[in-house]
Design a protein around this motif. Structure first.
Motif, mmCIF file in Angstrom:
data_model
loop_
_atom_site.group_PDB
_atom_site.id
_atom_site.type_symbol
_atom_site.label_atom_id
_atom_site.label_comp_id
_atom_site.label_asym_id
_atom_site.label_seq_id
_atom_site.Cartn_x
_atom_site.Cartn_y
_atom_site.Cartn_z
ATOM 1 N N ALA A 76 -9.402 -2.702 3.913
ATOM 2 C CA ALA A 76 -9.485 -2.883 2.456
ATOM 3 C C ALA A 76 -8.149 -3.432 1.969
ATOM 4 O O ALA A 76 -7.089 -2.972 2.386
ATOM 5 C CB ALA A 76 -9.780 -1.546 1.783
ATOM 6 N N ASN A 77 -8.193 -4.430 1.103
ATOM 7 C CA ASN A 77 -6.979 -5.049 0.596
ATOM 8 C C ASN A 77 -6.507 -4.285 -0.642
ATOM 9 O O ASN A 77 -7.113 -4.379 -1.716
ATOM 10 C CB ASN A 77 -7.242 -6.514 0.246
ATOM 11 C CG ASN A 77 -6.010 -7.203 -0.317
ATOM 12 O OD1 ASN A 77 -4.901 -6.676 -0.247
ATOM 13 N ND2 ASN A 77 -6.196 -8.391 -0.873
ATOM 14 N N LEU A 78 -5.414 -3.513 -0.499
ATOM 15 C CA LEU A 78 -4.894 -2.692 -1.594
ATOM 16 C C LEU A 78 -3.596 -3.259 -2.173
ATOM 17 O O LEU A 78 -2.875 -2.563 -2.889
ATOM 18 C CB LEU A 78 -4.659 -1.258 -1.102
ATOM 19 C CG LEU A 78 -5.900 -0.508 -0.615
ATOM 20 C CD1 LEU A 78 -5.531 0.878 -0.107
ATOM 21 C CD2 LEU A 78 -6.950 -0.408 -1.728
ATOM 22 N N LYS A 79 -3.304 -4.511 -1.895
ATOM 23 C CA LYS A 79 -2.096 -5.124 -2.433
ATOM 24 C C LYS A 79 -2.157 -5.126 -3.960
ATOM 25 O O LYS A 79 -3.106 -5.622 -4.567
ATOM 26 C CB LYS A 79 -1.956 -6.560 -1.920
ATOM 27 C CG LYS A 79 -0.700 -7.256 -2.410
ATOM 28 C CD LYS A 79 -0.600 -8.675 -1.843
ATOM 29 C CE LYS A 79 0.660 -9.369 -2.334
ATOM 30 N NZ LYS A 79 0.753 -10.768 -1.819
ATOM 31 N N GLY A 80 -1.146 -4.558 -4.587
ATOM 32 C CA GLY A 80 -1.090 -4.547 -6.046
ATOM 33 C C GLY A 80 -2.017 -3.545 -6.701
ATOM 34 O O GLY A 80 -2.077 -3.462 -7.934
ATOM 35 N N ALA A 81 -2.760 -2.756 -5.912
ATOM 36 C CA ALA A 81 -3.630 -1.731 -6.493
ATOM 37 C C ALA A 81 -2.790 -0.533 -6.926
ATOM 38 O O ALA A 81 -1.751 -0.244 -6.330
ATOM 39 C CB ALA A 81 -4.682 -1.297 -5.463
ATOM 40 N N HIS A 82 -3.231 0.171 -7.969
ATOM 41 C CA HIS A 82 -2.470 1.308 -8.482
ATOM 42 C C HIS A 82 -3.345 2.550 -8.562
ATOM 43 O O HIS A 82 -4.519 2.483 -8.918
ATOM 44 C CB HIS A 82 -1.880 0.982 -9.858
ATOM 45 C CG HIS A 82 -0.790 -0.035 -9.801
ATOM 46 N ND1 HIS A 82 0.481 0.251 -9.340
ATOM 47 C CD2 HIS A 82 -0.782 -1.354 -10.115
ATOM 48 C CE1 HIS A 82 1.231 -0.827 -9.384
ATOM 49 N NE2 HIS A 82 0.488 -1.829 -9.843
ATOM 50 N N PHE A 83 -2.720 3.700 -8.222
ATOM 51 C CA PHE A 83 -3.443 4.962 -8.119
ATOM 52 C C PHE A 83 -2.793 6.067 -8.956
ATOM 53 O O PHE A 83 -3.014 7.250 -8.684
ATOM 54 C CB PHE A 83 -3.497 5.413 -6.655
ATOM 55 C CG PHE A 83 -4.248 4.484 -5.754
ATOM 56 C CD1 PHE A 83 -5.595 4.682 -5.492
ATOM 57 C CD2 PHE A 83 -3.618 3.388 -5.168
ATOM 58 C CE1 PHE A 83 -6.300 3.820 -4.657
ATOM 59 C CE2 PHE A 83 -4.310 2.529 -4.324
ATOM 60 C CZ PHE A 83 -5.654 2.739 -4.076
ATOM 61 N N GLU A 84 -2.031 5.720 -9.960
ATOM 62 C CA GLU A 84 -1.321 6.724 -10.740
ATOM 63 C C GLU A 84 -2.295 7.689 -11.410
ATOM 64 O O GLU A 84 -3.213 7.287 -12.118
ATOM 65 C CB GLU A 84 -0.450 6.058 -11.809
ATOM 66 C CG GLU A 84 0.412 7.043 -12.585
ATOM 67 C CD GLU A 84 1.348 6.348 -13.563
ATOM 68 O OE1 GLU A 84 2.062 7.053 -14.289
ATOM 69 O OE2 GLU A 84 1.353 5.102 -13.593
#
Length: 251
Positions: free
Chosen positions: A209-217
């Motif tokens: 899965a491409n999580l580049k730049g994804a945010h999980f705050e």
């Protein structure tokens, strides 16, 4: 608060009388599903004495369901049934099919045990849409396109989103309990305050899965969930360290 979120994500909720009547009329082909329903109905007028008791009851029902030999689509080794084409398969209206039922019974919907409630939008294009009123729980959406769409607050539990394009999608406040995002393109996706317990962000057909730049705050994740996400090599350093608290040894 977290325990309540888990219960909501697991689908333990009171159902209206009309829905129970509909299910009673179709009980014969629902042998495995009735096991789960029985556990829920047992406490419908007698509240669970504790959140732990509710989780235990649902867990026991889930184990019995798995023992029935009917695996969910994601557990079928990647072998998916052929797509059945229809004129409305990729329409917005398709996402409304049995929406309330799928939101409550996401386990059965995603496992194929509710054939009338199956929503198959594999390969469909829902990019750049406002989908905040839709329910994606239990939806089969492998390799579909939801890039740039607004999914804020959507019920998304146990969806099969392997290989889907969710690049730049707004998934703030979604309930994505146990949803499979393996191999999905999630670059720039926003998961702030999302319920992501048991969700997966691993590999699908050999692709992470491409999580580049994804945010999980603020996302709801257990320590084991975090460990699994931190194994994904596409995470940005900031997200890895500041938002997820990944250990460097996991990279």
């Amino acid at each position: 608060m977290h325990r309540c979120a888990h219960l909501k994500a697991a689908g333990i909720a009171q159902r209206p009388q009309t829905l129970r009547q509909q299910w009673a009329a179709q009980a014969a082909p629902r042998r495995t599903v009735s096991v789960v329903v029985a556990y829920i109905q047992q406490e419908e007028h007698q509240p669970f004495r504790s959140a732990a008791a509710a989780v235990a009851a649902f867990g026991a029902a889930s184990l019995l369901l798995l023992a029935s030999g009917v695996p969910p689509a994601s557990a079928a080794g990647g072998r998916l049934p052929p797509v059945t084409e229809s004129a409305d398969r990729c329409t917005l209206a398709a996402l409304d099919k049995f929406a309330d039922t799928r939101a409550t019974f996401s386990l059965e919907a995603s496992g194929g045990n509710m054939t009338e409630a199956i929503v198959d939008v594999r390969g469909c294009d829902y990019s750049n849409q406002d989908l905040r009123s839709k329910v994606l729980s239990g939806v089969q959406m492998q390799e579909s396109n939801f890039s740039g769409s607004n999914l804020t607050g959507v019920q998304f539990a146990r969806a099969q989103a392997q290989g889907a394009n969710l690049r730049g999608a707004d998934l703030t406040d979604v309930n994505a309990f146990s949803t499979a995002f393996d191999g999905a393109d999630l670059e720039g996706a926003q998961f702030e305050n999302a319920i992501l317990s048991s969700a997966s962000f691993g590999q699908y057909q050999g692709k992470w899965a491409n999580l580049k730049g994804a945010h999980f705050e603020g996302a709801l994740l257990s320590s084991s969930d975090v460990i699994r996400i931190c194994e994904n090599p596409t995470l940005d350093d900031f997200t890895r360290k500041a938002e997820l608290g990944c250990r460097s040894s996991r990279r």
